[in-house]
Design a protein around this motif. Sequence first.
Motif, PDB file in Angstrom:
ATOM      1  N   GLY A  24       0.816  -1.202   0.000  1.00 32.98           N
ATOM      2  CA  GLY A  24       0.000   0.000   0.000  1.00 32.98           C
ATOM      3  C   GLY A  24       0.853   1.256   0.000  1.00 32.98           C
ATOM      4  O   GLY A  24       2.030   1.236   0.362  1.00 32.98           O
ATOM      5  N   LYS A  25       0.235   2.375  -0.412  1.00 33.29           N
ATOM      6  CA  LYS A  25       0.934   3.655  -0.464  1.00 33.29           C
ATOM      7  C   LYS A  25       0.260   4.621   0.512  1.00 33.29           C
ATOM      8  O   LYS A  25      -0.932   4.879   0.408  1.00 33.29           O
ATOM      9  CB  LYS A  25       0.913   4.212  -1.879  1.00 33.29           C
ATOM     10  CG  LYS A  25       1.701   3.349  -2.867  1.00 33.29           C
ATOM     11  CD  LYS A  25       1.670   3.917  -4.274  1.00 33.29           C
ATOM     12  CE  LYS A  25       2.473   3.039  -5.232  1.00 33.29           C
ATOM     13  NZ  LYS A  25       2.449   3.572  -6.621  1.00 33.29           N
ATOM     14  N   LEU A  46       4.612   0.353   9.537  1.00 30.95           N
ATOM     15  CA  LEU A  46       4.014   0.247   8.210  1.00 30.95           C
ATOM     16  C   LEU A  46       5.051  -0.164   7.174  1.00 30.95           C
ATOM     17  O   LEU A  46       4.772  -0.979   6.284  1.00 30.95           O
ATOM     18  CB  LEU A  46       3.392   1.586   7.819  1.00 30.95           C
ATOM     19  CG  LEU A  46       2.136   1.987   8.621  1.00 30.95           C
ATOM     20  CD1 LEU A  46       1.806   3.454   8.394  1.00 30.95           C
ATOM     21  CD2 LEU A  46       0.958   1.101   8.245  1.00 30.95           C
ATOM     22  N   HIS A  51       4.672  -1.610   3.241  1.00 27.77           N
ATOM     23  CA  HIS A  51       4.016  -0.448   2.659  1.00 27.77           C
ATOM     24  C   HIS A  51       5.031   0.627   2.280  1.00 27.77           C
ATOM     25  O   HIS A  51       6.084   0.763   2.909  1.00 27.77           O
ATOM     26  CB  HIS A  51       2.986   0.125   3.627  1.00 27.77           C
ATOM     27  CG  HIS A  51       1.963  -0.873   4.061  1.00 27.77           C
ATOM     28  ND1 HIS A  51       1.091  -1.461   3.180  1.00 27.77           N
ATOM     29  CD2 HIS A  51       1.693  -1.418   5.279  1.00 27.77           C
ATOM     30  CE1 HIS A  51       0.299  -2.303   3.835  1.00 27.77           C
ATOM     31  NE2 HIS A  51       0.655  -2.300   5.111  1.00 27.77           N
ATOM     32  N   ASP A 151      -3.175   5.297  -1.105  1.00 33.54           N
ATOM     33  CA  ASP A 151      -4.338   4.551  -0.610  1.00 33.54           C
ATOM     34  C   ASP A 151      -4.996   5.220   0.592  1.00 33.54           C
ATOM     35  O   ASP A 151      -6.198   5.068   0.816  1.00 33.54           O
ATOM     36  CB  ASP A 151      -3.921   3.131  -0.215  1.00 33.54           C
ATOM     37  CG  ASP A 151      -3.410   2.337  -1.405  1.00 33.54           C
ATOM     38  OD1 ASP A 151      -4.218   2.082  -2.308  1.00 33.54           O
ATOM     39  OD2 ASP A 151      -2.206   2.005  -1.431  1.00 33.54           O
ATOM     40  N   GLU A 468      -4.471  -0.440   7.870  1.00 32.34           N
ATOM     41  CA  GLU A 468      -4.623  -1.379   6.756  1.00 32.34           C
ATOM     42  C   GLU A 468      -6.098  -1.661   6.470  1.00 32.34           C
ATOM     43  O   GLU A 468      -6.477  -1.893   5.313  1.00 32.34           O
ATOM     44  CB  GLU A 468      -3.869  -2.670   7.067  1.00 32.34           C
ATOM     45  CG  GLU A 468      -2.354  -2.488   7.092  1.00 32.34           C
ATOM     46  CD  GLU A 468      -1.609  -3.796   7.277  1.00 32.34           C
ATOM     47  OE1 GLU A 468      -2.231  -4.771   7.767  1.00 32.34           O
ATOM     48  OE2 GLU A 468      -0.417  -3.853   6.935  1.00 32.34           O
TER      49      GLU A 468
END
Length: 531
Positions: A24-25, A46, A51, A151, A468
């Motif tokens: 994820g960003k 994270l 991520h 995200d 998340e």
Amino acid sequence: MGSISGLSLLLLVVCLTSPSVLGGKILVFPIDGSHWINMDLLIQGLHAGGHEVTVVRTATSWYIKENAPHYRSITVTLPEAMNMEEQDFFANLLTNILTIQREGGSFISTAKWYWEMLGALSEIHQQAGQLVTEIFENKTLMQNMRDTQFDVVLIDPGVPVGVLVAHELKLPTVFNVRWITSGEGHAVVAPSPTSYVPVAGHVVSDKMTFGQRVQNTIQYVFNMFIDRFIVCPHYDRLVDRYFGPDVNFYHLLQGADIWLIRVDFVFEFPRPTMPNIAYIGGFQCKPSKPLSSELEEFVESSGEHGFILMSLGTLVKSLPVEITSEIAAAFAQIPQKVIWRHAGERPNNLGNNTLLLNWLPQNDLLGHPKIKAFVAHGGTNGIYESIYHGVPIVGMPLLFDQAENVLRLEIQGVAKVVDVTKLTRQNFLEAVQEVLHNPSYRNNMKGLSALHRDKPMHPLDTALYWIEFVMRHKGAAHLRTESYKMPWYAYHSVDVTCCLLAVLLMLIIIVVRLMRFLCFRLCRRRKPKQE
């Protein structure tokens, strides 16, 4: 061959059904100073989870480095450094406030104190507004942010710059929060009855007398005044400029998907909450590591007496020398060794038992078996580390929420509070000796420590899970009430109350008139009979 295929199928099913988010960003808007310390821990977690984290910082940032192995940065250059990023800002603010408070509790000195605080607060948010402008006016930067396709936006809303950027990018938001523009984070997102929830700035327990409840209500109104007329105008102007009149800044603030509030009810008073609040108080706490050989040697030289740790956190490096000299004189009279984080002018009266350090491994010292007490200013990071390791506190609140924090500890019998404006070597020594020699302080803190540690999941894991969660589901709208969009009279059911009162009044009028009519008819019937 069949078993290999079965194993591959099982792994595929696990991967497809796993609740984790791969790659994820995350865009992060932190606050410098002590707030960055706990935000950085979240970022490290994270990053360890796979991520990609991008941190927005200013070119003059104090703690937030441009280059780090666990995040990349976006550096914004401002015309001048933000006050919060100047290392002398909080030291100067404290010096001025202590000077004002020493003048006594007169109206003039109190007015000076508020003028100093409100002026600094307004300037911080005015400078934050400049940061928003620099970001929005940099078309290349904004396009890069859009192209990155983040995200989620992780924000410390004490200075809510990221709230506006997240709205522009149409991204879900997660708050890492204790304090927000109007005070404690709950005040914005959850019901906060002033009858038993102390308002930020009012140093009382949740069991208030009538007079304290009056003061609590007045403080609530005052906090709302500060928020609406000192803080919010800086952001309202930006919202009007970039989003138009249909967007309300406060609604953007209240509309965060998840609130990660740095609170544990072992420490905080019980109060109402909401389903989109997750509690992560003490998420920075961890087992201690061995000390360096030099520190270990000094600690071990304390023998059976043990040692005391003193630290005033990251914002204020030292107190005025006339105060530190009184503290040093008190420390010189005790048999314990003292490790003191101190970066200012060397205090007079320093004893041979006291070691001054510019930096120290606070968590590792608090977890050492020879520690006896922690002299602290009352910041939440140090408080939760003390609770985690079961170390009683001598509290010296200086700024902001610290007086409220140490009051909560004092009520639970785990801390003794000293007023720094009235500190002398004698009353400070008495406070230290009481904490050292009265076993109830340590025993009560050990009880809090046991409660704090007894959780189904570590608070850091809780924080990472909810971040998340928002990434997986593109928000958490089902957990967020829309009540903040209601007008005040509807939220407090003033319109319903007025309607019901009107109906009741109409019924009373109808009943009264009916009774008068019946009485009149009855009287007319009886009159001829009497004649």
